[in-house]
Write a protein that holds these residues in place. Structure first.
Motif, short mmCIF file in Angstrom:
data_model
loop_
_atom_site.label_atom_id
_atom_site.label_comp_id
_atom_site.label_asym_id
_atom_site.label_seq_id
_atom_site.Cartn_x
_atom_site.Cartn_y
_atom_site.Cartn_z
N SER A 8 0.83 -1.20 0.00
CA SER A 8 0.00 0.00 0.00
C SER A 8 0.87 1.25 0.00
O SER A 8 2.04 1.22 0.37
N LEU A 9 0.26 2.36 -0.43
CA LEU A 9 0.93 3.65 -0.44
C LEU A 9 0.34 4.50 0.68
O LEU A 9 -0.88 4.68 0.75
N VAL A 10 1.19 4.98 1.56
CA VAL A 10 0.73 5.68 2.76
C VAL A 10 1.52 6.97 2.94
O VAL A 10 2.41 7.29 2.16
N GLY A 11 1.18 7.70 3.99
CA GLY A 11 1.91 8.92 4.32
C GLY A 11 1.14 10.18 3.97
O GLY A 11 0.05 10.14 3.39
N LYS A 12 1.71 11.32 4.32
CA LYS A 12 1.03 12.61 4.15
C LYS A 12 0.74 12.92 2.69
O LYS A 12 -0.30 13.52 2.37
N SER A 13 1.64 12.56 1.79
CA SER A 13 1.40 12.87 0.38
C SER A 13 0.20 12.09 -0.14
O SER A 13 -0.59 12.60 -0.94
N ALA A 14 0.04 10.83 0.31
CA ALA A 14 -1.12 10.04 -0.08
C ALA A 14 -2.40 10.66 0.47
O ALA A 14 -3.42 10.74 -0.23
N GLU A 15 -2.35 11.10 1.71
CA GLU A 15 -3.53 11.73 2.33
C GLU A 15 -3.90 13.03 1.61
O GLU A 15 -5.08 13.30 1.38
N ARG A 16 -2.89 13.82 1.22
CA ARG A 16 -3.16 15.08 0.52
C ARG A 16 -3.80 14.82 -0.84
O ARG A 16 -4.69 15.57 -1.27
N THR A 17 -3.37 13.76 -1.52
CA THR A 17 -3.97 13.41 -2.81
C THR A 17 -5.45 13.09 -2.64
O THR A 17 -6.31 13.56 -3.40
N LEU A 18 -5.77 12.30 -1.62
CA LEU A 18 -7.17 11.95 -1.36
C LEU A 18 -8.02 13.19 -1.12
O LEU A 18 -9.16 13.29 -1.58
N GLU A 19 -7.45 14.15 -0.41
CA GLU A 19 -8.19 15.36 -0.04
C GLU A 19 -8.49 16.26 -1.24
O GLU A 19 -9.30 17.19 -1.13
#
Length: 255
Positions: free
Chosen positions: A151-162
């Motif tokens: 899986s791909l995780v971390g703040k950059s992944a969260e920012r993409t979702l947002e």
């Protein structure tokens, strides 16, 4: 059979049956008992098992995170039914967020029957499964690769979702407990699931019945009114509790 393949099969057996015996594994794989003991010693060093007299038991730590390849082999029939049910609930043109779990991978395979769909995911296996599928737009979150879950995780992944507003977030979990809610074994995975939930109009929790009355390491979220739970079976106590909360219940075999 390669040693790594044998180890993975032993771990899959432990996940299903909770314990194994050296003598039985020796006969099953046609190797010496000493070879099996070495396999179990390696699994113990990796934190997956605890050796016992004559065998081993699965490590019951709440933050135990089994590799995706192992989890894929567990409760396959139940997950297959859940995946089919979820896919039947998705409409042409929907936009989805799909997490990194063995259940989500099965759902992705079922989604290929649709002709128009957008899927935003942090799951490497889902990206591969849906790649080149005509009519299905696939968006990767990017992020840091977790080897165990692919899986791909971390703040950059969260920012993409947002950056997106999806119709439905489809997530799974390691456990659902009355007091602790929906739980996950890894904090980074839990953050991704929370982000998906925030960025979607609806949330589907897709989980097999083995996850009921289990609590893992990190609290992810609570089920709330308007959420949908898709599972293979549901006992009467859970059905009553969840219905009282306003949660839509979908059980395989039911309309």
């Amino acid at each position: 059979m390669l040693a790594i393949e044998r180890k993975n099969e032993i771990l899959a057996t432990l996940q299903k049956e909770q314990r194994v015996l050296v003598t039985e594994l020796s006969q099953r794989y046609n190797v010496t008992e000493e070879t099996i003991r070495r396999d179990l010693e390696k699994l113990e060093k990796e934190g997956f098992v605890k050796k016992t007299y004559g065998g081993a038991v699965l490590n019951s730590n709440t933050n135990l995170d089994l590799p995706l390849r192992i989890r894929e082999k567990n409760n396959q029939e139940e997950k297959e039914k859940i995946a089919s049910k979820v896919a039947d609930m998705i409409e042409e043109g929907d936009s989805l967020m799909l997490d990194a779990s063995s259940t989500s991978l099965m759902i992705a395979k079922k989604l290929k029957k649709l002709k128009k769909l957008t899927v935003i995911t942090n799951a490497v296996e889902v990206l591969i499964e849906l790649s080149g599928q005509e009519g299905i737009k696939v968006i990767s979150t990017g992020g840091v690769l977790r080897d165990a879950s692919l899986s791909l995780v971390g703040k950059s992944a969260e920012r993409t979702l947002e950056n997106y507003n999806a119709d439905i977030a489809i997530i799974s979990c390691k456990g659902l407990d009355l007091k602790r809610g929906v739980t996950e074994s890894n904090e980074e995975e839990a953050e991704i699931k929370r982000a998906m939930r925030r960025c979607a109009t609806q949330t589907f929790l897709a989980m097999d019945s083995s996850k009921f009355n289990r609590a893992s390491f990190v609290r992810t979220t609570d089920l709330k009114a308007g959420d949908t739970l898709v599972t293979d079976r549901l006992d009467e106590e859970w059905r009553r509790i969840l219905t009282d909360k306003g949660i839509r219940l979908v059980t395989c075999g039911e309309e």
